[in-house]
Design an enzyme around this catalytic site. Structure first.
Site, PDB file in Angstrom:
ATOM      1  N   CYS A 310       0.823  -1.206   0.000  1.00 21.46           N
ATOM      2  CA  CYS A 310       0.000   0.000   0.000  1.00 21.46           C
ATOM      3  C   CYS A 310       0.868   1.272   0.000  1.00 21.46           C
ATOM      4  CB  CYS A 310      -0.985  -0.030   1.159  1.00 21.46           C
ATOM      5  SG  CYS A 310      -2.430   1.020   0.894  1.00 21.46           S
ATOM      6  N   HIS A 392      -3.989  -5.138  -0.044  1.00 22.58           N
ATOM      7  CA  HIS A 392      -3.646  -5.759   1.236  1.00 22.58           C
ATOM      8  C   HIS A 392      -3.718  -7.280   1.142  1.00 22.58           C
ATOM      9  CE1 HIS A 392      -3.404  -2.225   3.922  1.00 22.58           C
ATOM     10  NE2 HIS A 392      -4.183  -1.681   3.009  1.00 22.58           N
ATOM     11  N   GLU A 394      -2.900  -9.413   3.305  1.00 20.01           N
ATOM     12  CA  GLU A 394      -3.224 -10.013   4.600  1.00 20.01           C
ATOM     13  C   GLU A 394      -4.708  -9.936   4.933  1.00 20.01           C
ATOM     14  OE1 GLU A 394      -3.914  -5.935   5.545  1.00 20.01           O
ATOM     15  OE2 GLU A 394      -2.393  -6.866   4.304  1.00 20.01           O
TER      16      GLU A 394
END
Length: 434
Positions: A310, A392, A394
């Site tokens: 990001c 993202h 995760e």
């Protein structure tokens, strides 16, 4: 409170004629009734509008408040996620922003402390259509309204979020002011929105940790979905630009020893730790407003394997010679399709950013590895020792499509470590042959 009594009498002659019969007439009696009516102001059994959202374009949206009271300024962005409002509330990347949820029904699962992505809420406020009047989840420990009030975060509901979203899509992200203060006029709030701008502000320093620390927590066994954990451990230094806890959990679950450092931590001190790799995390705001972070990335590039997520991806783009730009309304949600250009696979990703790397400004040798299929924007970069993603990996917005990125980072560190082991052997052979 004033009370008035109304007296009146009723004879039953007419009732007898209308409802009685000749054989059984209604008794001819006169009865007097007294009716008491209360006149005065009473509170309504429902909440009325007590808040305003004033946007920089001059539009005014009346709403009902929950959470904290007061007046707050921020940039309004919309998020298209259907679930995960608690992860959004605690994502440091939302610092300085009002998050408008396009999903109309929010708060039904309440709050639990396992899903938090940081130690506190960083967003400026929450804007929703409908606030759930009850909670229903086995992990719930308190309501959304109580949670926001305890953390001094403003929220509003009963506002037309669809109309505001269409306005933001058409005109772009807008600065707005939330207020429950009736003493402030609409003109005053509008002036506040015109006098504040998120562009050029260093928001990273306000969300980063203040000193280095170790991270050891892994993904809990109940939620673990990957069985491919490397046997070898690697030391990763993670720069905290507003890092989400689940990034650290996923790295730890892949066998990494993690040292988290502040955003201003010198590159020289990082290299003294002799890490196997460096992670540059997500974070809020404008990457061009943090030139010190870009310099840190430049001083580490080429020395150890690097992974940017990001904000880290945007900083890498600048450090590699590219430029970043502010998007019209950004990407915020858990349903963005991304194509991996190396494999051709499409991933459903979670995203949260208002800035992007301009691939046309990148020098030769920098590979664009992923693109956002909604608008074709750059979603991933790679060089010999570098990889980055604009989204993202995760977050797991339902699927776990992007978790492989952590495995690829581990493999990148392993290749680098193996190469470093072979180099002394090759040097010794060369010296012997000479």
């Amino acid at each position: 409170m004033a009370t008035q009594a109304l007296g009146f009498s009723v004879t039953l002659n007419d009732l007898s004629n209308r409802f009685g019969s000749k054989s059984q007439p209604i008794s001819q009696k006169v009865r007097v009734f007294t009716l008491r009516c209360s006149a005065g102001k009473r509170e309504r059994p429902w909440k009325t509008s007590d808040a305003r959202l004033v946007l920089a374009d001059g539009s005014i949206w009346n709403a009902k408040s929950f959470g904290a009271s007061g007046t707050q300024v921020g940039e309004v962005v919309f998020n298209t996620s259907l679930t995960g409002y608690q992860e959004i509330l605690t994502d440091p990347s939302y610092a300085g922003q009002f998050v408008l949820m396009t999903n109309p029904h929010i708060g039904n699962t309440g709050i639990n402390f396992d899903d938090e992505e940081s130690t506190r809420c960083f967003l400026a406020g929450l804007v929703i259509r409908s606030l759930s009047i009850s909670t229903s989840n086995w992990r719930c420990v308190e309501t959304l309204a109580d949670y926001l009030a305890e953390r001094n975060i403003m929220g509003i509901y009963d506002v037309d979020t669809r109309a505001i979203t269409r306005r933001l899509r058409q005109d772009g992200s807008l600065v707005g002011v939330l207020s429950t203060d009736n003493s402030k006029t609409d003109e005053e709030l509008l002036q506040m929105s015109h006098s504040w701008d998120i562009v050029g502000i260093d928001l990273i320093s306000g969300v980063s940790c203040k000193s280095p620390h170790e991270w050891v927590d892994k993904t809990k066994q109940d939620w673990e979905f990957s069985s491919k954990v490397p046997a070898e451990n690697f030391h990763v230094v993670a720069y905290d630009f507003g890092i989400k806890h689940n990034i650290l959990r996923r790295l730890a679950s892949y066998g990494c020893k993690i040292t988290v450092v502040p955003s201003t931590w010198p590159a020289s001190d990082t290299l003294k730790l002799k890490p196997d790799g460096v992670l540059f995390s997500n974070g809020p705001g404008d990457p061009s407003a943090v030139p010190y972070a870009v310099e840190t990335v430049k001083n580490i590039l080429g020395k150890v394997p690097v992974f940017g997520i990001c904000m880290g991806h945007q900083l890498l783009g600048q450090a590699l010679g590219g430029k970043t730009f502010k998007m019209k309304f950004g990407h915020h949600g858990g349903n963005h399709p991304v194509r991996n250009l190396r494999t051709g696979n499409v991933e459903i990703s979670a995203q949260n950013h208002n800035y992007a790397v301009d691939p046309a400004t990148l020098p030769e040798g920098v590979e664009v590895t992923h693109i956002n299929l909604n608008d074709g924007s750059c979603a991933g970069l790679a060089t010999h020792r570098t990889m980055s993603l604009q989204y993202h990996p995760e977050a797991s917005p339902g699927p776990h499509d992007s978790d492989y990125a952590f495995r690829e980072f581990v493999e990148l560190m392993k290749r680098e470590k193996d190469n470093n082991k072979r180099e002394p052997q090759l040097s010794a052979v060369s010296a012997w042959n000479a």
